[in-house]
Motif scaffolding. Structure first.
Motif, PDB file in Angstrom:
ATOM      1  N   UNK A  32       0.833  -1.210   0.000  1.00 31.19           N
ATOM      2  CA  UNK A  32       0.000   0.000   0.000  1.00 31.19           C
ATOM      3  C   UNK A  32       0.863   1.254   0.000  1.00 31.19           C
ATOM      4  N   UNK A  33       1.936   1.241   0.762  1.00 31.78           N
ATOM      5  CA  UNK A  33       2.839   2.397   0.876  1.00 31.78           C
ATOM      6  C   UNK A  33       3.529   2.674  -0.452  1.00 31.78           C
ATOM      7  N   UNK A  34       4.055   1.609  -1.057  1.00 29.00           N
ATOM      8  CA  UNK A  34       4.760   1.785  -2.328  1.00 29.00           C
ATOM      9  C   UNK A  34       3.787   2.210  -3.424  1.00 29.00           C
ATOM     10  N   UNK A  35       2.578   1.640  -3.403  1.00 28.90           N
ATOM     11  CA  UNK A  35       1.588   1.958  -4.430  1.00 28.90           C
ATOM     12  C   UNK A  35       1.114   3.399  -4.323  1.00 28.90           C
ATOM     13  N   UNK A  36       1.165   3.961  -3.105  1.00 32.25           N
ATOM     14  CA  UNK A  36       0.724   5.343  -2.893  1.00 32.25           C
ATOM     15  C   UNK A  36       1.742   6.344  -3.420  1.00 32.25           C
ATOM     16  N   UNK A  37       2.901   5.840  -3.866  1.00 30.44           N
ATOM     17  CA  UNK A  37       3.900   6.743  -4.439  1.00 30.44           C
ATOM     18  C   UNK A  37       4.670   7.513  -3.403  1.00 30.44           C
ATOM     19  N   UNK A  38       4.682   7.017  -2.170  1.00 31.04           N
ATOM     20  CA  UNK A  38       5.445   7.668  -1.104  1.00 31.04           C
ATOM     21  C   UNK A  38       6.921   7.700  -1.486  1.00 31.04           C
ATOM     22  N   UNK A  39       7.580   8.849  -1.345  1.00 36.25           N
ATOM     23  CA  UNK A  39       9.012   8.886  -1.650  1.00 36.25           C
ATOM     24  C   UNK A  39       9.765   7.849  -0.818  1.00 36.25           C
ATOM     25  N   UNK A  40      10.702   7.151  -1.423  1.00 34.35           N
ATOM     26  CA  UNK A  40      11.371   6.070  -0.708  1.00 34.35           C
ATOM     27  C   UNK A  40      12.353   6.546   0.358  1.00 34.35           C
ATOM     28  N   UNK A  41      12.512   7.838   0.547  1.00 29.74           N
ATOM     29  CA  UNK A  41      13.445   8.314   1.571  1.00 29.74           C
ATOM     30  C   UNK A  41      14.505   9.185   0.949  1.00 29.74           C
ATOM     31  N   UNK A  42      15.706   9.132   1.500  1.00 30.25           N
ATOM     32  CA  UNK A  42      16.770  10.000   1.031  1.00 30.25           C
ATOM     33  C   UNK A  42      17.295   9.538  -0.323  1.00 30.25           C
ATOM     34  N   UNK A  43      17.747  10.491  -1.114  1.00 30.04           N
ATOM     35  CA  UNK A  43      18.300  10.166  -2.427  1.00 30.04           C
ATOM     36  C   UNK A  43      19.741   9.685  -2.313  1.00 30.04           C
ATOM     37  N   UNK A  44      20.425  10.093  -1.244  1.00 29.25           N
ATOM     38  CA  UNK A  44      21.852   9.833  -1.079  1.00 29.25           C
ATOM     39  C   UNK A  44      22.059   8.962   0.153  1.00 29.25           C
TER      40      UNK A  44
END
Ligand code: ZN
Length: 163
Positions: A13-25
């Protein structure tokens, strides 16, 4: 649904909602590592005003500086730019006021549990161990703090900036 299935469903559900995965670096933006206890009452990022991507958070029973913490911090400071380490122990910790004998009897594990008699003494030992570890030479500042799980406040117990 068992516990792991619940985690997988929540992740979907979290991934499908398009939540940013966190830090880019992968490098902590605040050049910071926090060593703290695994206790569920500590929301490390919230308590320290940190966001995902700003710090390494190393957790274990008691928030003690173990060989494995040193292993991780070697990478934090040499590979990922960390120059400040905070050791944050806490009130009402399960490792306080107990002994290796008692914990070995309860668990059957013949290991050194690093029980804590006095947080101030334990923090001084742990901060000293960090400051005295030659391979952590990029670390400029080390601090030992006690987090009060009832008030959420921190006590500033010990600092070291011997380098
Ligand atoms: Zn604890």
């Amino acid at each position: 649904m068992n516990d792991v299935d619940r985690l997988l469903a929540a992740n979907e559900a979290w991934a499908a909602a398009g939540t940013p995965p966190g830090a880019a670096d992968a490098r902590p933006r605040r050049h910071l590592a926090v060593v703290t206890c695994m206790d569920t009452r500590i929301d490390v990022l919230a308590a320290l005003g940190l966001e995902v991507g700003e710090a390494h958070v190393l957790r274990n029973a008691g928030g003690r500086v173990t060989d494995d913490v040193l292993r991780s911090l070697a990478l934090s400071c040499h590979v990922l730019g960390v120059d400040t380490v905070v050791v944050m122990q806490h009130t009402r910790c399960g490792l306080a006021g107990t002994s290796d004998e008692e914990l070995r009897a309860r668990t059957g594990a013949d290991v050194d549990f690093l029980p804590i008699d006095d947080h101030r003494v334990a923090l001084r030992e742990d901060v000293q161990r960090l400051a005295a570890t030659p391979f952590l030479s990029p670390v400029q500042q080390v601090a030992g703090l006690i987090y009060d799980v009832e008030t959420g406040r921190l006590e500033d117990v010990v600092r070291s900036s011997t380098r």
